[in-house]
Design a protein around this motif. Structure first.
Motif, short mmCIF file in Angstrom:
data_model
loop_
_atom_site.label_atom_id
_atom_site.label_comp_id
_atom_site.label_asym_id
_atom_site.label_seq_id
_atom_site.Cartn_x
_atom_site.Cartn_y
_atom_site.Cartn_z
N GLU A 54 62.25 20.91 28.58
CA GLU A 54 63.30 21.84 28.99
C GLU A 54 64.62 21.11 29.09
O GLU A 54 64.65 19.88 29.25
CB GLU A 54 62.96 22.53 30.32
N PHE A 55 65.69 21.84 28.96
CA PHE A 55 67.00 21.27 29.24
C PHE A 55 67.97 22.38 29.61
O PHE A 55 67.76 23.56 29.29
CB PHE A 55 67.53 20.44 28.06
N ALA A 56 69.03 22.02 30.30
CA ALA A 56 70.06 22.98 30.69
C ALA A 56 71.37 22.24 30.81
O ALA A 56 71.41 21.06 31.18
CB ALA A 56 69.71 23.66 32.02
N THR A 57 72.45 22.90 30.51
CA THR A 57 73.77 22.30 30.64
C THR A 57 74.83 23.38 30.75
O THR A 57 74.68 24.47 30.18
CB THR A 57 74.09 21.38 29.45
N LEU A 58 75.89 23.08 31.49
CA LEU A 58 77.09 23.90 31.41
C LEU A 58 77.74 23.65 30.06
O LEU A 58 77.54 22.60 29.43
CB LEU A 58 78.05 23.55 32.54
N VAL A 59 78.52 24.60 29.59
CA VAL A 59 79.16 24.50 28.27
C VAL A 59 80.65 24.80 28.43
O VAL A 59 81.02 25.85 28.97
CB VAL A 59 78.53 25.50 27.28
N ASN A 60 81.47 23.88 27.96
CA ASN A 60 82.92 24.05 28.06
C ASN A 60 83.40 24.95 26.91
O ASN A 60 83.33 24.58 25.75
CB ASN A 60 83.61 22.68 27.97
N PRO A 61 83.93 26.15 27.23
CA PRO A 61 84.39 27.05 26.17
C PRO A 61 85.78 26.72 25.66
O PRO A 61 86.29 27.40 24.76
CB PRO A 61 84.37 28.41 26.87
N GLY A 62 86.40 25.69 26.22
CA GLY A 62 87.79 25.36 25.87
C GLY A 62 88.67 25.47 27.10
O GLY A 62 88.43 26.33 27.96
N TRP A 63 89.68 24.62 27.18
CA TRP A 63 90.50 24.55 28.39
C TRP A 63 91.23 25.86 28.68
O TRP A 63 91.57 26.16 29.81
CB TRP A 63 91.51 23.41 28.28
N HIS A 64 91.46 26.66 27.63
CA HIS A 64 92.25 27.87 27.78
C HIS A 64 91.40 29.09 28.13
O HIS A 64 91.94 30.19 28.31
CB HIS A 64 92.99 28.17 26.47
N VAL A 65 90.07 28.92 28.22
CA VAL A 65 89.16 30.05 28.45
C VAL A 65 88.74 30.08 29.92
O VAL A 65 88.23 29.08 30.44
CB VAL A 65 87.91 29.96 27.54
N ALA A 66 88.93 31.23 30.56
CA ALA A 66 88.50 31.38 31.96
C ALA A 66 86.98 31.41 32.02
O ALA A 66 86.32 31.87 31.08
CB ALA A 66 89.08 32.67 32.54
N PRO A 67 86.38 30.94 33.11
CA PRO A 67 84.92 30.85 33.20
C PRO A 67 84.22 32.19 33.28
O PRO A 67 83.02 32.29 33.04
CB PRO A 67 84.68 30.04 34.47
N GLY A 68 84.96 33.24 33.64
CA GLY A 68 84.30 34.54 33.74
C GLY A 68 83.96 34.89 35.17
O GLY A 68 84.43 34.25 36.12
N PRO A 69 83.11 35.89 35.35
CA PRO A 69 82.87 36.45 36.69
C PRO A 69 82.08 35.53 37.61
O PRO A 69 80.88 35.33 37.43
CB PRO A 69 82.08 37.74 36.39
N ALA A 70 82.74 35.00 38.62
CA ALA A 70 82.08 34.11 39.58
C ALA A 70 80.92 34.77 40.32
O ALA A 70 79.92 34.09 40.61
CB ALA A 70 83.11 33.55 40.56
N PRO A 71 80.98 36.07 40.66
CA PRO A 71 79.83 36.67 41.36
C PRO A 71 78.54 36.62 40.55
O PRO A 71 77.45 36.72 41.12
CB PRO A 71 80.28 38.13 41.59
N LEU A 72 78.65 36.47 39.23
CA LEU A 72 77.47 36.48 38.39
C LEU A 72 76.88 35.11 38.17
O LEU A 72 75.67 34.95 38.09
CB LEU A 72 77.79 37.13 37.03
N HIS A 73 77.73 34.09 38.02
CA HIS A 73 77.17 32.76 37.68
C HIS A 73 77.65 31.64 38.59
O HIS A 73 77.11 30.54 38.54
CB HIS A 73 77.46 32.41 36.22
N THR A 261 85.57 45.06 36.95
CA THR A 261 86.36 44.58 35.82
C THR A 261 85.47 44.12 34.68
O THR A 261 85.74 44.40 33.50
CB THR A 261 87.27 43.42 36.27
N VAL A 262 84.38 43.42 35.01
CA VAL A 262 83.43 42.97 33.99
C VAL A 262 82.85 44.16 33.23
O VAL A 262 82.76 44.16 31.99
CB VAL A 262 82.29 42.15 34.63
N ALA A 263 82.49 45.20 33.96
CA ALA A 263 81.92 46.39 33.32
C ALA A 263 82.94 47.04 32.39
O ALA A 263 82.61 47.38 31.24
CB ALA A 263 81.46 47.38 34.38
N MET A 264 84.16 47.22 32.85
CA MET A 264 85.18 47.88 32.04
C MET A 264 85.50 47.06 30.80
O MET A 264 85.64 47.61 29.70
CB MET A 264 86.45 48.10 32.88
N ASP A 265 85.60 45.73 30.95
CA ASP A 265 85.86 44.87 29.80
C ASP A 265 84.72 44.93 28.79
O ASP A 265 84.93 44.71 27.59
CB ASP A 265 86.08 43.42 30.25
N GLY A 266 83.51 45.18 29.29
CA GLY A 266 82.35 45.26 28.41
C GLY A 266 82.13 46.63 27.81
O GLY A 266 81.13 46.87 27.14
#
Length: 472
Positions: A54-73, A261-266
């Motif tokens: 098994e393995f797991a890692t965070l992934v950097n989407p780029g410095w200009h990309v926000a991490p997304g919804p904190a309540p979810l992850h 906001t996540v729902a509306m964006d999706g």
């Protein structure tokens, strides 16, 4: 990874799955539409559940990309700055998947995000064999909903930290193993394992640490019994996220606003999704007939935070003499069927023995000297074998209502004289057919030779029919 083939796991498949290895995948993302992956986890197991790697890692989407919804992850931008990019992760991910069947809960949603990441790298990948545990569970378990947390409860698996990709992947792997070994699901087509390219890897991974299951509010106990209609993959993903968020004791109005906001964006109508969800919570809570004042206040506050106060209205209390709380001990197909039926009937399921448990049902694989049974009897809890648990809980046992196959009687034995007469008729028919052929060669008219041939065939068929014993 950009293309995942789907042989499917079903009860009526034709190809064995018990010899396969599975790689369970899960991702945390920046939203519900294909954007960026911010965490990926993979757990490779044998069909019997043995972990291979098994393995797991965070992934950097780029410095200009926000991490997304904190309540979810619960992933911060600072953490992502230290993580590898997806191009550094894809190589080890493919190495782990090679020669195995990819498995995910809500596979179409996973496929969209991985396809978007691979497309950005301009990498050509062949289709990998993949199956969806959500689809498989929906076919065989008969649950009120197919959220991963609900499926895990029905299969007797433990709780898991909802915000961690690795915890999700481990649970998905356990679900796949149970569906194959305990429930005997088979592939609809034989998996084909294509050669995969070897991609460079930096060796730099940035996994998050292990985490315990966080404290949850009482609403978390209701979610496994929610009656939710089937929806498309993006809606299912939002339901999973919403379920995990509202069960957390630290859920706040700010978290609710971010979820909206996540729902509306999706592209999901948040009001409709929240109304359906809170209404289902209210219905299950009312069925229990034991809403305390604080619990009613919690449900009302949640409805207001999600913008659907009308979903609660005036809470009614169904009249049950005593809320039933069931603990099922055992790891068999029959124990899973009882758990699923209990959830569908609105009965609370317990994960461990507690004074609030009213019934314990156990299968034959549970030792009768299990200390939990002694403790249960001391607490006055009803301890039932699986057969008596169904009627005691007011449930209909599917095994008791399954139609019985009508047994066939033994073939009728024919008298010896009858058999010899039938064989004689067959020999006579063959002789007449041969004679008709000889007369035709000798120059006899075609009509007379054909008539003899028809008589011979008739005698042969009649003799064969009479010589065969009939099954009544």
């Amino acid at each position: 990874m950009a293309s995942l083939d789907t042989p499917r796991l079903t009860p009526d498949g034709r190809f064995p799955a018990a010899t396969a290895e599975f790689t369970a995948l899960d991702v945390r993302t920046t939203g519900l539409r294909p954007g960026h992956v911010v965490e990926v986890a993979a757990v490779r197991v044998r069909a019997d559940g043995t972990t291979v790697a098994e393995f797991a890692t965070l992934v950097n989407p780029g410095w200009h990309v926000a991490p997304g919804p904190a309540p979810l992850h619960r992933i911060s931008r600072r953490e992502l700055d230290r993580a590898p990019e997806f191009r550094e992760v894809l190589g080890p991910l493919l190495d782990l998947c090679h020669g195995s069947v990819v498995v995910a809960h809500n596979l179409p949603f996973l496929r969209e995000f991985l396809a978007a990441e691979v497309a950005r790298l301009e990498v050509e990948l062949p289709p990998l064999p993949a199956v969806c545990t959500l689809d498989a569970a929906r076919q065989v378990l008969g649950l009120p909903n197919v959220l991963l947390s609900t499926v895990a409860v029905a299969l007797g698996l433990g709780e898991f930290p909802a915000h961690l990709a690795l915890a999700h992947a481990r649970t998905v792997a356990a679900v796949a193993s149970s569906l194959v070994t305990t429930h005997g699901l088979l592939f609809t087509a034989p998996p084909s394992y294509p050669p995969l390219p070897r991609l460079p890897a930096s060796g730099h991974l940035f996994p998050r640490g292990e985490a315990a299951v966080r404290e949850q509010v009482w609403l978390a106990d209701l979610t496994a019994r929610l009656r939710l209609s089937e929806r498309e993959p993006r809606h299912e993903a939002y339901r999973q996220a919403l379920t995990a968020a509202v069960a957390d004791v630290d859920f706040t109005p700010d978290d609710a606003a971010e979820l909206t906001t996540v729902a509306m964006d999706g592209g999901i109508p948040a009001g409709r999704a929240h109304l359906e969800f809170v209404t289902a919570l209210r219905e299950v809570a009312e069925e229990d007939g034991a809403l305390a004042e604080a619990e009613a206040a919690d449900l009302t506050a949640l409805a207001k935070m999600l913008g659907v106060p009308e979903a609660v209205g005036e809470l009614r209390h169904a009249q049950h003499p005593e809320p039933r709380r069931l603990l099922v001990l055992g790891e068999t197909q029959e124990s899973d069927a009882l758990r699923a039926a209990a959830l569908a009937a609105g009965i609370q399921l317990a994960r461990e023995l507690a004074p609030s448990v009213t019934h314990i049902a156990l299968t034959d694989d549970v030792p009768r000297h299990d200390p939990r049974l002694t403790e249960a009897r001391e607490l006055g809890i009803a301890v039932l074998d699986l057969g008596s648990a169904w009627p005691a809980l007011g449930l209909l046992d599917p095994a008791a209502t399954a139609p019985l196959a009508r047994p066939l009687s033994a073939p009728r034995t024919l008298p010896a004289a009858h058999v010899w007469a039938a064989r004689g008729l067959m020999v006579a028919g063959l002789a007449v057919m041969l004679f008709s052929l000889l007369t035709l060669v000798a120059g006899a008219p075609l009509a007379s030779s054909a008539a003899l041939a028809v008589l011979g065939v008739a005698a042969l068929c009649t003799g064969w029919y009479l010589s065969e014993p009939m099954v009544r």
